[in-house]
Design a protein around this motif. Sequence first.
Motif, PDB file in Angstrom:
ATOM      1  N   LEU A 184       3.924  -7.805  -3.819  1.00 42.72           N
ATOM      2  CA  LEU A 184       4.671  -7.483  -4.998  1.00 42.72           C
ATOM      3  C   LEU A 184       3.922  -6.949  -6.222  1.00 42.72           C
ATOM      4  CD1 LEU A 184       7.410 -10.342  -4.903  1.00 42.72           C
ATOM      5  CD2 LEU A 184       7.802  -7.960  -4.429  1.00 42.72           C
ATOM      6  N   ILE A 185       2.772  -7.345  -6.263  1.00 43.27           N
ATOM      7  CA  ILE A 185       2.028  -6.868  -7.228  1.00 43.27           C
ATOM      8  C   ILE A 185       1.440  -5.665  -6.791  1.00 43.27           C
ATOM      9  CG2 ILE A 185      -0.442  -7.253  -8.370  1.00 43.27           C
ATOM     10  CD1 ILE A 185      -0.042 -10.083  -7.961  1.00 43.27           C
ATOM     11  N   PHE A 186       1.239  -5.351  -5.744  1.00 43.99           N
ATOM     12  CA  PHE A 186       0.669  -4.015  -5.360  1.00 43.99           C
ATOM     13  C   PHE A 186       1.931  -3.060  -5.473  1.00 43.99           C
ATOM     14  CE2 PHE A 186       0.408  -0.767  -1.852  1.00 43.99           C
ATOM     15  CZ  PHE A 186      -0.956  -0.414  -1.893  1.00 43.99           C
ATOM     16  N   TYR A 187       3.108  -3.246  -4.900  1.00 43.89           N
ATOM     17  CA  TYR A 187       4.175  -2.521  -5.290  1.00 43.89           C
ATOM     18  C   TYR A 187       4.332  -2.173  -6.820  1.00 43.89           C
ATOM     19  CZ  TYR A 187       5.653  -3.312  -0.348  1.00 43.89           C
ATOM     20  OH  TYR A 187       6.014  -3.314   0.959  1.00 43.89           O
ATOM     21  N   HIS A 188       4.268  -3.006  -7.437  1.00 48.06           N
ATOM     22  CA  HIS A 188       4.167  -3.066  -8.845  1.00 48.06           C
ATOM     23  C   HIS A 188       2.994  -1.919  -9.669  1.00 48.06           C
ATOM     24  CE1 HIS A 188       3.815  -4.532 -13.386  1.00 48.06           C
ATOM     25  NE2 HIS A 188       4.447  -3.417 -13.324  1.00 48.06           N
ATOM     26  N   LYS A 189       1.882  -2.330  -9.160  1.00 47.49           N
ATOM     27  CA  LYS A 189       0.857  -1.253  -9.332  1.00 47.49           C
ATOM     28  C   LYS A 189       0.891   0.086  -8.975  1.00 47.49           C
ATOM     29  CE  LYS A 189      -2.891  -4.501  -9.675  1.00 47.49           C
ATOM     30  NZ  LYS A 189      -3.826  -5.185  -9.031  1.00 47.49           N
ATOM     31  N   LYS A 190       1.741   0.329  -7.649  1.00 47.01           N
ATOM     32  CA  LYS A 190       2.107   1.724  -6.996  1.00 47.01           C
ATOM     33  C   LYS A 190       3.412   2.216  -7.656  1.00 47.01           C
ATOM     34  CE  LYS A 190      -1.708   2.032  -4.514  1.00 47.01           C
ATOM     35  NZ  LYS A 190      -2.530   3.169  -4.471  1.00 47.01           N
ATOM     36  N   ASP A 191       4.176   1.566  -8.424  1.00 47.36           N
ATOM     37  CA  ASP A 191       5.260   2.184  -9.242  1.00 47.36           C
ATOM     38  C   ASP A 191       6.427   2.072  -8.074  1.00 47.36           C
ATOM     39  OD1 ASP A 191       4.760   2.191 -11.915  1.00 47.36           O
ATOM     40  OD2 ASP A 191       4.093   4.274 -11.535  1.00 47.36           O
ATOM     41  N   ILE A 192       6.188   1.179  -7.091  1.00 47.39           N
ATOM     42  CA  ILE A 192       7.516   1.332  -5.934  1.00 47.39           C
ATOM     43  C   ILE A 192       8.497   0.248  -6.342  1.00 47.39           C
ATOM     44  CG2 ILE A 192       7.673   0.611  -3.653  1.00 47.39           C
ATOM     45  CD1 ILE A 192       5.028   1.716  -3.047  1.00 47.39           C
ATOM     46  N   LEU A 193       8.106  -0.866  -6.665  1.00 44.26           N
ATOM     47  CA  LEU A 193       9.109  -1.794  -7.372  1.00 44.26           C
ATOM     48  C   LEU A 193       8.405  -2.690  -8.750  1.00 44.26           C
ATOM     49  CD1 LEU A 193      11.752  -3.198  -6.896  1.00 44.26           C
ATOM     50  CD2 LEU A 193      10.491  -5.198  -5.566  1.00 44.26           C
ATOM     51  N   VAL A 194       8.927  -1.987  -9.868  1.00 43.81           N
ATOM     52  CA  VAL A 194       8.400  -2.340 -11.202  1.00 43.81           C
ATOM     53  C   VAL A 194       9.294  -3.574 -11.476  1.00 43.81           C
ATOM     54  CG1 VAL A 194       8.139  -1.623 -13.456  1.00 43.81           C
ATOM     55  CG2 VAL A 194       7.449  -0.159 -11.473  1.00 43.81           C
ATOM     56  N   LYS A 226       9.870   0.391   5.157  1.00 46.53           N
ATOM     57  CA  LYS A 226       8.571  -0.035   5.763  1.00 46.53           C
ATOM     58  C   LYS A 226       8.605  -0.303   7.121  1.00 46.53           C
ATOM     59  CE  LYS A 226       4.910  -0.618   4.524  1.00 46.53           C
ATOM     60  NZ  LYS A 226       3.886   0.357   5.069  1.00 46.53           N
ATOM     61  N   GLU A 227       9.569  -1.113   7.634  1.00 49.38           N
ATOM     62  CA  GLU A 227       9.507  -1.421   9.101  1.00 49.38           C
ATOM     63  C   GLU A 227       9.993  -0.299   9.956  1.00 49.38           C
ATOM     64  OE1 GLU A 227      12.561  -4.828   8.951  1.00 49.38           O
ATOM     65  OE2 GLU A 227      10.824  -6.224   8.445  1.00 49.38           O
ATOM     66  N   SER A 240       6.041   5.652   4.977  1.00 50.70           N
ATOM     67  CA  SER A 240       4.892   5.464   4.243  1.00 50.70           C
ATOM     68  C   SER A 240       5.191   4.948   3.007  1.00 50.70           C
ATOM     69  CB  SER A 240       4.001   6.527   4.262  1.00 50.70           C
ATOM     70  OG  SER A 240       4.474   7.513   3.408  1.00 50.70           O
ATOM     71  N   LEU A 241       4.264   4.171   2.120  1.00 50.77           N
ATOM     72  CA  LEU A 241       4.602   3.929   0.851  1.00 50.77           C
ATOM     73  C   LEU A 241       4.673   4.970  -0.292  1.00 50.77           C
ATOM     74  CD1 LEU A 241       2.055   0.870   0.178  1.00 50.77           C
ATOM     75  CD2 LEU A 241       4.571   0.975   0.715  1.00 50.77           C
ATOM     76  N   GLU A 242       4.307   5.975   0.144  1.00 52.21           N
ATOM     77  CA  GLU A 242       4.353   7.320  -0.737  1.00 52.21           C
ATOM     78  C   GLU A 242       5.683   7.815  -0.435  1.00 52.21           C
ATOM     79  OE1 GLU A 242       3.116   9.874  -3.526  1.00 52.21           O
ATOM     80  OE2 GLU A 242       2.000   8.270  -2.444  1.00 52.21           O
ATOM     81  N   GLU A 243       6.174   7.742   0.765  1.00 56.63           N
ATOM     82  CA  GLU A 243       7.394   8.292   1.166  1.00 56.63           C
ATOM     83  C   GLU A 243       8.469   7.410   0.416  1.00 56.63           C
ATOM     84  OE1 GLU A 243       7.541  10.276   5.552  1.00 56.63           O
ATOM     85  OE2 GLU A 243       7.294   8.094   5.309  1.00 56.63           O
ATOM     86  N   ILE A 244       8.396   6.116   0.563  1.00 50.43           N
ATOM     87  CA  ILE A 244       9.376   5.273  -0.479  1.00 50.43           C
ATOM     88  C   ILE A 244       9.146   5.464  -1.879  1.00 50.43           C
ATOM     89  CG2 ILE A 244       9.666   2.726  -0.629  1.00 50.43           C
ATOM     90  CD1 ILE A 244       8.571   2.200   1.924  1.00 50.43           C
ATOM     91  N   LYS A 245       8.086   5.547  -2.246  1.00 54.19           N
ATOM     92  CA  LYS A 245       7.949   5.911  -3.649  1.00 54.19           C
ATOM     93  C   LYS A 245       8.708   7.223  -4.132  1.00 54.19           C
ATOM     94  CE  LYS A 245       4.207   6.443  -7.442  1.00 54.19           C
ATOM     95  NZ  LYS A 245       2.915   6.268  -7.547  1.00 54.19           N
ATOM     96  N   ASN A 246       8.457   8.273  -3.296  1.00 50.04           N
ATOM     97  CA  ASN A 246       8.991   9.509  -3.434  1.00 50.04           C
ATOM     98  C   ASN A 246      10.604   9.464  -3.661  1.00 50.04           C
ATOM     99  OD1 ASN A 246       6.766  10.854  -3.929  1.00 50.04           O
ATOM    100  ND2 ASN A 246       6.629  11.536  -1.906  1.00 50.04           N
TER     101      ASN A 246
END
Length: 118
Positions: free
Chosen positions: A21-31, A59-60, A64-70
Amino acid sequence: MKNRYKISELAKLANISKQTLIFYHKKDILVPEYVDEVNGYRYYSNSQIWDLFFIITLKEAGFSLEEIKNYIKVKNPTKNIEFLEEKIYDIDKRIDELRKSKNRITEKILCLKEMLSN
């Protein structure tokens, strides 16, 4: 149902680590909806629980995280539908490829069993 969830509570609900969750926050995926300025605690809303479960689903499914972020950043439902439909097509292709692989492996097993029985 609560209005806010601490990071540890959300991590437990989703069966993931707090570090994720911290990683998702830092990557602006789930703030987080709210971050306490005094202690730095992250708090998530009820709607973010469902957002997280959808992120996990993506993800499952191989996103990719980049695709999810986009995907998350696009606030246009039409574009989101197009993106998801494209991904469903990709998933269907992977399923077909896996079925073909499974069939080839099954054929090999049958050949090996036939060799053993002769």
